[in-house]
Scaffold this motif. Structure first.
Motif, PDB file in Angstrom:
ATOM      1  N   TRP A 140      -3.993  -4.361   1.826  1.00 48.59           N
ATOM      2  CA  TRP A 140      -4.037  -4.563   0.382  1.00 48.59           C
ATOM      3  C   TRP A 140      -5.337  -5.234  -0.050  1.00 48.59           C
ATOM      4  O   TRP A 140      -5.893  -4.932  -1.117  1.00 48.59           O
ATOM      5  CB  TRP A 140      -2.840  -5.402  -0.061  1.00 48.59           C
ATOM      6  CG  TRP A 140      -2.767  -5.592  -1.543  1.00 48.59           C
ATOM      7  CD1 TRP A 140      -3.120  -6.699  -2.252  1.00 48.59           C
ATOM      8  CD2 TRP A 140      -2.324  -4.631  -2.512  1.00 48.59           C
ATOM      9  NE1 TRP A 140      -2.919  -6.504  -3.598  1.00 48.59           N
ATOM     10  CE2 TRP A 140      -2.417  -5.237  -3.789  1.00 48.59           C
ATOM     11  CE3 TRP A 140      -1.839  -3.327  -2.426  1.00 48.59           C
ATOM     12  CZ2 TRP A 140      -2.057  -4.588  -4.960  1.00 48.59           C
ATOM     13  CZ3 TRP A 140      -1.471  -2.670  -3.590  1.00 48.59           C
ATOM     14  CH2 TRP A 140      -1.589  -3.292  -4.845  1.00 48.59           C
TER      15      TRP A 140
ATOM     16  N   GLU B 110      -9.080  -1.657  -6.649  1.00 48.64           N
ATOM     17  CA  GLU B 110      -9.089  -0.262  -7.082  1.00 48.64           C
ATOM     18  C   GLU B 110      -7.751   0.203  -7.644  1.00 48.64           C
ATOM     19  O   GLU B 110      -7.673   1.266  -8.261  1.00 48.64           O
ATOM     20  CB  GLU B 110      -9.468   0.648  -5.897  1.00 48.64           C
ATOM     21  CG  GLU B 110     -10.756   0.260  -5.189  1.00 48.64           C
ATOM     22  CD  GLU B 110     -11.930   0.206  -6.146  1.00 48.64           C
ATOM     23  OE1 GLU B 110     -12.369   1.272  -6.602  1.00 48.64           O
ATOM     24  OE2 GLU B 110     -12.411  -0.913  -6.427  1.00 48.64           O
TER      25      GLU B 110
ATOM     26  N   PHE C 224     -12.372   4.667  -1.485  1.00 46.71           N
ATOM     27  CA  PHE C 224     -13.172   3.576  -2.054  1.00 46.71           C
ATOM     28  C   PHE C 224     -14.600   3.866  -1.618  1.00 46.71           C
ATOM     29  O   PHE C 224     -15.007   3.561  -0.508  1.00 46.71           O
ATOM     30  CB  PHE C 224     -12.660   2.245  -1.514  1.00 46.71           C
ATOM     31  CG  PHE C 224     -13.183   1.028  -2.210  1.00 46.71           C
ATOM     32  CD1 PHE C 224     -14.154   1.110  -3.200  1.00 46.71           C
ATOM     33  CD2 PHE C 224     -12.689  -0.225  -1.881  1.00 46.71           C
ATOM     34  CE1 PHE C 224     -14.633  -0.018  -3.838  1.00 46.71           C
ATOM     35  CE2 PHE C 224     -13.163  -1.371  -2.512  1.00 46.71           C
ATOM     36  CZ  PHE C 224     -14.136  -1.272  -3.488  1.00 46.71           C
TER      37      PHE C 224
ATOM     38  N   ILE D  95       0.835  -1.197   0.000  1.00 47.65           N
ATOM     39  CA  ILE D  95       0.000   0.000   0.000  1.00 47.65           C
ATOM     40  C   ILE D  95       0.872   1.250   0.000  1.00 47.65           C
ATOM     41  O   ILE D  95       0.587   2.235  -0.706  1.00 47.65           O
ATOM     42  CB  ILE D  95      -0.940   0.007   1.226  1.00 47.65           C
ATOM     43  CG1 ILE D  95      -2.041  -1.040   1.062  1.00 47.65           C
ATOM     44  CG2 ILE D  95      -1.561   1.388   1.422  1.00 47.65           C
ATOM     45  CD1 ILE D  95      -3.023  -0.755  -0.049  1.00 47.65           C
TER      46      ILE D  95
ATOM     47  N   LEU E  87      -7.601   5.953   3.005  1.00 48.27           N
ATOM     48  CA  LEU E  87      -6.246   5.749   3.511  1.00 48.27           C
ATOM     49  C   LEU E  87      -5.883   6.735   4.612  1.00 48.27           C
ATOM     50  O   LEU E  87      -5.059   6.437   5.471  1.00 48.27           O
ATOM     51  CB  LEU E  87      -5.221   5.883   2.377  1.00 48.27           C
ATOM     52  CG  LEU E  87      -4.940   4.668   1.494  1.00 48.27           C
ATOM     53  CD1 LEU E  87      -3.836   4.999   0.498  1.00 48.27           C
ATOM     54  CD2 LEU E  87      -4.554   3.465   2.332  1.00 48.27           C
TER      55      LEU E  87
ATOM     56  N   TRP F 158       0.682   4.080  -2.864  1.00 46.80           N
ATOM     57  CA  TRP F 158       0.357   5.462  -2.490  1.00 46.80           C
ATOM     58  C   TRP F 158       1.509   6.393  -2.868  1.00 46.80           C
ATOM     59  O   TRP F 158       1.284   7.518  -3.350  1.00 46.80           O
ATOM     60  CB  TRP F 158       0.060   5.534  -0.995  1.00 46.80           C
ATOM     61  CG  TRP F 158      -0.618   6.792  -0.555  1.00 46.80           C
ATOM     62  CD1 TRP F 158      -1.372   7.647  -1.308  1.00 46.80           C
ATOM     63  CD2 TRP F 158      -0.607   7.350   0.762  1.00 46.80           C
ATOM     64  NE1 TRP F 158      -1.840   8.688  -0.559  1.00 46.80           N
ATOM     65  CE2 TRP F 158      -1.384   8.529   0.723  1.00 46.80           C
ATOM     66  CE3 TRP F 158      -0.032   6.957   1.970  1.00 46.80           C
ATOM     67  CZ2 TRP F 158      -1.577   9.325   1.851  1.00 46.80           C
ATOM     68  CZ3 TRP F 158      -0.237   7.744   3.103  1.00 46.80           C
ATOM     69  CH2 TRP F 158      -0.999   8.913   3.033  1.00 46.80           C
TER      70      TRP F 158
ATOM     71  N   ASP G  22      -8.235  -4.760   0.930  1.00 47.67           N
ATOM     72  CA  ASP G  22      -9.334  -3.796   0.813  1.00 47.67           C
ATOM     73  C   ASP G  22      -9.179  -2.869  -0.386  1.00 47.67           C
ATOM     74  O   ASP G  22     -10.140  -2.197  -0.779  1.00 47.67           O
ATOM     75  CB  ASP G  22      -9.436  -2.953   2.089  1.00 47.67           C
ATOM     76  CG  ASP G  22      -9.875  -3.768   3.288  1.00 47.67           C
ATOM     77  OD1 ASP G  22     -10.604  -4.755   3.095  1.00 47.67           O
ATOM     78  OD2 ASP G  22      -9.476  -3.430   4.417  1.00 47.67           O
ATOM     79  N   TRP G  23      -7.979  -2.834  -0.966  1.00 50.42           N
ATOM     80  CA  TRP G  23      -7.701  -1.855  -2.015  1.00 50.42           C
ATOM     81  C   TRP G  23      -7.353  -2.466  -3.373  1.00 50.42           C
ATOM     82  O   TRP G  23      -7.360  -1.752  -4.385  1.00 50.42           O
ATOM     83  CB  TRP G  23      -6.536  -0.954  -1.594  1.00 50.42           C
ATOM     84  CG  TRP G  23      -6.898   0.043  -0.553  1.00 50.42           C
ATOM     85  CD1 TRP G  23      -6.668  -0.050   0.788  1.00 50.42           C
ATOM     86  CD2 TRP G  23      -7.576   1.292  -0.747  1.00 50.42           C
ATOM     87  NE1 TRP G  23      -7.156   1.056   1.446  1.00 50.42           N
ATOM     88  CE2 TRP G  23      -7.716   1.905   0.527  1.00 50.42           C
ATOM     89  CE3 TRP G  23      -8.076   1.962  -1.863  1.00 50.42           C
ATOM     90  CZ2 TRP G  23      -8.329   3.141   0.711  1.00 50.42           C
ATOM     91  CZ3 TRP G  23      -8.686   3.189  -1.689  1.00 50.42           C
ATOM     92  CH2 TRP G  23      -8.811   3.766  -0.422  1.00 50.42           C
TER      93      TRP G  23
END
Length: 276
Positions: free
Chosen positions: A236, A242, A68, A5, A75, A9, A238-239
């Motif tokens: 990760w 996206e 999201f 992440i 974040l 980012w 959760d993301w």
């Protein structure tokens, strides 16, 4: 924050800084070319620059504060990461991006005497406004069917633009054909991505929610909920769904927005014909 992440980012932040510097360089370049362009063309490209500023800035903001929307995951723990803020920024930025394309299509249609181009130019912003309405419905109610409609309308808009560009292609000289070729390639790649990845992703989420008997929010409930801070997650899992679209959207799409500022004077590269 996990390493994957953090790297992602960091990538978004680095690209956003590059984009802001690229926009500033474009602004400086446009001013240096003002005399060569002439007052009318310079005014048109300056408007492109201002619209691009909104898109570049909006994407930079969303890169710093990734969100999201439907599951309310972010974040950074700040009010800037609320859905109401993030979606508002996205709406303004995306309408400005659509306006960039509409203005260029209108200019190209005028130069070529193309009825197809003219109709497409007039349809783009209303279509994207409709797409934004669907996006708001999705993020307020948490019903992904709104995102299915939004992504489908974006795809339709891009397909219409490519069709109009192909119709105008024979009337352009070699230099402008190269530009139109890049635009068409980008448009077709976008339509393919949306049809094969984005729309199916939202559709599968909608079906999963329906199968699970998910209870959606009303618009009023969603409006209140969207003003609350999101759940902060640095996982990760959760993301990961996206990452691809955000990475492409906040990089390649922004570069295209900036590049539109440097489009050659279209009337100088088109042979006008009977309107069609």
């Amino acid at each position: 924050m996990t390493l994957d992440i953090l790297v992602w980012w960091g990538f978004l932040g680095t690209v956003s800084l590059f984009n802001l510097l690229a926009w500033a360089a474009s602004a400086s370049s446009l001013e240096r070319r003002s005399t060569a362009l002439g007052p009318h063309a310079h005014a048109a490209r300056r408007l492109q620059l201002l619209l691009s500023a909104a898109y570049v800035g909006g994407c930079a903001f969303r890169s710093v504060f990734p969100l999201f929307d439907v599951p309310r995951v972010c974040l950074v723990d700040t009010w800037l990461s609320t859905v109401i803020v993030g979606r508002s920024v996205a709406t303004v930025a995306e309408l400005c991006f659509a306006a960039q394309w509409a203005l260029l299509m209108d200019e190209l249609a005028d130069a070529a005497g193309s009825r197809i181009g003219k109709v497409t130019a007039r349809a783009l912003v209303p279509l994207i406004a409709l797409a934004e309405t669907c996006a708001w419905f999705a993020v307020l109610t948490t019903a992904n069917i709104g995102h299915v409609a939004e992504a489908s309308i974006w795809s339709l808009s891009a397909a219409l633009a490519v069709t109009a560009l192909i119709a105008i292609w024979p009337r352009c000289d070699a230099r402008l054909r190269n530009v139109l070729g890049v635009w068409c390639a980008a448009g077709l790649a976008y339509v393919a991505f949306m049809a094969l990845v984005d729309v199916p992703m939202y559709w599968s989420r909608w079906l999963a929610d329906e199968a699970a008997g998910r209870q959606y929010l009303s618009l009023a409930q969603g409006l209140v909920d969207a003003t609350q801070r999101c759940v902060v997650s640095h996982r990760w899992a959760d993301w990961h769904t996206e990452v691809l679209w955000m990475s492409l959207y906040f990089s390649a799409a922004v570069w295209l927005s900036i590049a539109l500022v440097h489009t050659p004077v279209l009337a100088e590269h088109v042979v006008k014909a009977d309107r069609r």
